[in-house]
Structures are given as C-alpha cells and as structure tokens.
Design a protein around this motif. Sequence first.
Motif, mmCIF file in Angstrom:
data_model
loop_
_atom_site.group_PDB
_atom_site.id
_atom_site.type_symbol
_atom_site.label_atom_id
_atom_site.label_comp_id
_atom_site.label_asym_id
_atom_site.label_seq_id
_atom_site.Cartn_x
_atom_site.Cartn_y
_atom_site.Cartn_z
ATOM 1 N N ARG A 103 -8.830 9.172 -47.958
ATOM 2 C CA ARG A 103 -8.232 7.901 -48.387
ATOM 3 C C ARG A 103 -7.008 8.150 -49.260
ATOM 4 N N ALA A 104 -7.107 9.136 -50.147
ATOM 5 C CA ALA A 104 -5.973 9.450 -51.021
ATOM 6 C C ALA A 104 -4.774 9.935 -50.208
ATOM 7 N N GLN A 105 -5.040 10.757 -49.188
ATOM 8 C CA GLN A 105 -3.951 11.256 -48.346
ATOM 9 C C GLN A 105 -3.364 10.129 -47.485
ATOM 10 N N LEU A 106 -4.223 9.248 -46.973
ATOM 11 C CA LEU A 106 -3.728 8.122 -46.172
ATOM 12 C C LEU A 106 -2.866 7.192 -47.012
ATOM 13 N N ALA A 107 -3.177 7.076 -48.292
ATOM 14 C CA ALA A 107 -2.344 6.254 -49.181
ATOM 15 C C ALA A 107 -0.927 6.812 -49.224
ATOM 16 N N ARG A 108 -0.797 8.137 -49.151
ATOM 17 C CA ARG A 108 0.528 8.750 -49.153
ATOM 18 C C ARG A 108 1.265 8.525 -47.827
ATOM 19 N N PHE A 109 0.498 8.188 -46.783
ATOM 20 C CA PHE A 109 1.109 7.777 -45.520
ATOM 21 C C PHE A 109 1.277 6.259 -45.480
ATOM 22 N N LEU A 110 1.166 5.611 -46.642
ATOM 23 C CA LEU A 110 1.395 4.177 -46.843
ATOM 24 C C LEU A 110 0.270 3.305 -46.312
ATOM 25 N N ARG A 121 -11.566 2.178 -33.052
ATOM 26 C CA ARG A 121 -12.047 2.653 -34.346
ATOM 27 C C ARG A 121 -10.964 2.500 -35.405
ATOM 28 N N SER A 122 -11.354 2.612 -36.663
ATOM 29 C CA SER A 122 -10.414 2.458 -37.771
ATOM 30 C C SER A 122 -9.548 3.702 -37.920
ATOM 31 N N ILE A 123 -8.482 3.547 -38.696
ATOM 32 C CA ILE A 123 -7.619 4.696 -39.000
ATOM 33 C C ILE A 123 -8.444 5.782 -39.679
ATOM 34 N N LEU A 124 -9.253 5.374 -40.659
ATOM 35 C CA LEU A 124 -10.064 6.327 -41.416
ATOM 36 C C LEU A 124 -11.015 7.093 -40.502
ATOM 37 N N ASP A 125 -11.689 6.387 -39.596
ATOM 38 C CA ASP A 125 -12.640 7.052 -38.701
ATOM 39 C C ASP A 125 -11.939 8.032 -37.775
ATOM 40 N N ASN A 126 -10.740 7.681 -37.329
ATOM 41 C CA ASN A 126 -9.984 8.587 -36.462
ATOM 42 C C ASN A 126 -9.624 9.873 -37.194
ATOM 43 N N VAL A 127 -9.195 9.754 -38.447
ATOM 44 C CA VAL A 127 -8.839 10.942 -39.226
ATOM 45 C C VAL A 127 -10.084 11.779 -39.508
ATOM 46 N N ARG A 128 -11.186 11.124 -39.829
ATOM 47 C CA ARG A 128 -12.435 11.857 -40.101
ATOM 48 C C ARG A 128 -12.902 12.626 -38.870
ATOM 49 N N GLU A 129 -12.622 12.092 -37.704
ATOM 50 C CA GLU A 129 -12.984 12.784 -36.462
ATOM 51 C C GLU A 129 -12.268 14.118 -36.341
ATOM 52 N N LEU A 130 -10.995 14.159 -36.797
ATOM 53 C CA LEU A 130 -10.205 15.390 -36.722
ATOM 54 C C LEU A 130 -10.391 16.273 -37.941
ATOM 55 N N ALA A 131 -10.919 15.718 -39.024
ATOM 56 C CA ALA A 131 -11.145 16.491 -40.257
ATOM 57 C C ALA A 131 -12.543 16.198 -40.786
ATOM 58 N N PRO A 132 -13.591 16.604 -40.042
ATOM 59 C CA PRO A 132 -14.960 16.227 -40.424
ATOM 60 C C PRO A 132 -15.434 16.836 -41.731
ATOM 61 N N GLY A 133 -14.809 17.937 -42.167
ATOM 62 C CA GLY A 133 -15.252 18.583 -43.385
ATOM 63 C C GLY A 133 -14.580 18.094 -44.646
ATOM 64 N N THR A 134 -13.666 17.157 -44.512
ATOM 65 C CA THR A 134 -12.909 16.674 -45.671
ATOM 66 C C THR A 134 -13.611 15.477 -46.312
ATOM 67 N N ASP A 135 -13.659 15.472 -47.628
ATOM 68 C CA ASP A 135 -14.269 14.371 -48.366
ATOM 69 C C ASP A 135 -13.545 13.060 -48.064
#
Length: 535
Positions: A433-440, A414-428
Amino acid sequence: MSTSTTHVVCHRVTFAWPDGTPVLTDFDLAVGPGRTGLIGLNGTGKSTLLRLIAGELTPLSGTVGVSGEVGHLPQTIALDTARTVDEVLGIARTRAALHAIEAGDPDEAHFAAVGDDWDIEERTRAVLDGLGLSHIGLDRTVGEVSGGETVLLRLAALLLRRPDVLLLDEPTNNLDLDARRRLHDAVAAWQGVLVVVSHDRELLERVDQIADLRDGAVRWFGGTLSAYEEALAVEQGAAERMVRVAEADVRRQRRELIEAHDKLAGRARMGRKAFENKREPKAVMNARKRAAQESAGKHRVLHEERLAEARERLTEAESAVRDDDEIRVDLPHTAVPPRRRVLTLGAVELRYGARAHLEVQGPERIALVGSNGAGKTTLLRTVAGELAPVAGEVTAHVPLRHLPQRLDILDESRSILDNVRELAPGTDIQRIRAQLARFLFRKGRPDQRVGTLSGGERFRASLAALMLAEPAPQLLMLDEPTNNLDLNSVRQLTTALESYRGALVVASHDVPFLRGLGITRWLRLDGELTEEEPL
C-alpha cells in the motif's frame, strides 16, 4: 474570437454516459481557423468532445454548432480487411465511373458519378505521396497494409474530402518515425480549422494555440506547446508564491487571535479582582463588566473574521496551484552493476524473418526503433519468453518483466492491490500500500477494481505491478508505453523510470520521450538489429 471567424461553437453543452457518469457540464467552446492542440489529463473528455463536434454523440443539453463539413480521425480505427484502398479513400465509385467512361461507356450515370472530379486519381496520388504511401496500389486490400499505414490512409481520405473542420484524435499513435514526420508535415500545412488531441510533443510544436481542458472548462494559450509550458510555469510560480503569502497571513492571524484571547483573559482576571475588592460602586462595576464583555466579544469576532478571511484567501490561492503529482519510488533491488551481463541474444532469428544479435550489460538504457512491422514487438515478446525464436538462443541473466502495448497483464476483475500481491506474494500488504501510494494510488484507491480504471490509471497500475514484483525486475521492457497517455502521464512515467536502477529496453516512436529517459544505446531493427546514431 469573433463569431464571423468561428467555425465550432459549443454552448452550455452537457454530456454524460448512459450509466450517469458525467463528462461535460454547461461546457462552452469556440474554435476558429488555425491549428489547435487540445490537451488535458486522461479522462477529462477530450475524445468525447471531438465526437460531439463530429456529430457522433448527442449532448444531453446545450448546442454544438459547426460551420461547414467535419472530418474526424478517431483514436481507434477498425477497418474491414477485405475493403480496397480506394474504398477506404472514398473514391471507388468515382474511379469506377471514370474508368468506364475511358473505356467508352457513355452511360449518364457514370458522368454524374464523376462530376467535376476528372483528376481524382491524380489528386489521390498527390495526397498519398505526401503521406509516404505512394507504394500502395489503389486496388490493394486493407489487409495488405500495416496498422500505421491504415491510419495514414484514413487521414488521406479526410484530406481528399477537404473538410472545413478537421478533428484528429491521437493521430501519431502506432506510427513509426517516418510516418510521424509526414503526419507532422500534413498538420503544419493545414490551412483550415484543425483540432488535434495528442501527447506527441513534436506534433504540438506545430500548432498555433493550445486549448487546455481541465475541470470541465478550456483555457487558451497562444503559441505552441513550449510557449504553453513557459506561460504555465510563470503562472504556477506566481500561484505558489501567493500560497506562501496566504499561509503566512493565516499564521499571523492565528497568532493575533491567540494574543487577543490572552489579553481578554487578562482583562477578565483584572475585572474579577477589582469586583472582588469592590473599589467602585456595584452599579459602576457591572456597567464596566458589560462594556468589557461587549468589547471583548467584538474584538474576538474581529480577529476570528480576519482568520476566516485569511483561510479563504489560502484556499483560493491553493486552488490555482495544479496538483499534478509525480511518481516517486525507491527500487534498490532492481539495481544492476555496470559490467554484469543482463541479456544475450545469440544469432536469434525471429518470426517474420528479422535477425538479432545483442549483448546487454549493466544498467543500460536501450531505445529500440524501426519502422512499423519491422518486428520490435516480436523481439520483445521473444525475449520475454512469450514467443519461441525460429533459431538461435535468448538468455536472460537477470529477472525481467515485459509491459506490452495491450496492457493486459492485470486481472480486470480484481483490485489493483490484489494484482500486485499476486506478483509479490511475500511482501507485506502495508508495504505494498505504501509503494502504491508512491504510484499515486492513495487511500482507498488500491482497492479499486482494475476494470474501472482509465487508460492512464491502468498504465500506472501495470507499471507498479511490474516494478514491485518479486523477484525485483533487473531488466524492464516497455512496448510503446506512451501510446494513449496524456502529457502529464508521460511526465509521470519519465520520473518513475528515473528511479529504476536496472536495464531498460523501450520500443517507441516517441523521440522526445526517449531522449528524456537518458538513453545510452540506440538500436534499429530493420531486417537486422544494428546500432543507431542518437535521434
């Protein structure tokens, strides 16, 4: 570097992986006697270069020349656990022949096997002693020694061979503090040609020169890592000043071009007015008009050329400034008040016998140190609920997350985004995406499949997934996080953890990294979990 003292030469070497991914193109390198620290970002080809020099890989074009024998210690070491120590050291045949002769067997084959190595066992013992392995019997099997001891055994095998060129790839990974220091000493004492790829700052303070592999080429810096960083800071400071000068020049040239356009437009208006009033003969007026247009054209072209040249100088100046971004995140929900209880270990007994009693309060930053095999990983996995304690109780009073050495918390398909959404399902999704940009991970990078990431990128993605998880982790546990990270990634990790406001427990042998985290308590696990003086 003169060819008479050069032992490794790569000439116009090109190498790509079978899928066509390029690694090196028309690459040149010359390495002579001394200790060279080879550094660079993850994925630049450092390990591949060592394998090319060792003859384990063949370039698509170009040549790799080495004067003398090469010894190579790779990053990943997999040994048959049934092999004996003397087999790993490469002395089993000589040793068996020597014992046969000592037992009275006069077979010529035994004398041929021994050759001039009558002191092989004495030399072996001296090398093992120097690496802190004197307790390991030559007849023991690999399965009876720890992972760190296996690394040192492979190094001992190379030292016994006395190669002309020694190549070490991240040799201190998985070594405890004592083993690291012994390896540091072995590197400092090396007299031949040595090339070491490492992110270990203390190890890189023992080299004679730094080779910085970047953008497919090597730049040389005399001295240790500290000298390299000082020289680079001066160079980057000058480059940034040149960018500011070039930016000012572009602004000036743009302003002058606008002013020139305004002047030409004013002259054109005056010319049209004069033509309409017909103050001069028509032929004269037309001649003046043509001359004015030619002059205006030349003037405009001159200013446009000057602006283009200024922009070119700016581009050149910007290319000299390194784009080594830092992770910058704001994680207010991870904050823990100073006296709030975070973790309680009540007379916990771990697998393999280690015991731990601990109370963690507030945003403490704890370094967990100890020898290999002491149970640090087991302790973290027990706190994380992955292992049950043999006895006692583990109570986490806040949400926690654990980043293991294996970095296997993400779904590779799965993508990076999908993995993060799995752990934070309630986050927009836009916030993620904005937070991942800060992780480069910018633009389309969050949509990249995890299985295609480099080691450093995978670590960053794993760290982002844990830090952005819901509920926000107020206790973060990291197990040997700097293993296999380049120096820039270690710096990025350090800056990211500066933004973390919860309690932090880090198991690591990387003392400079731990010092950079602002550790508040040092704990040593050696049978019992005890307070340790700051290292």
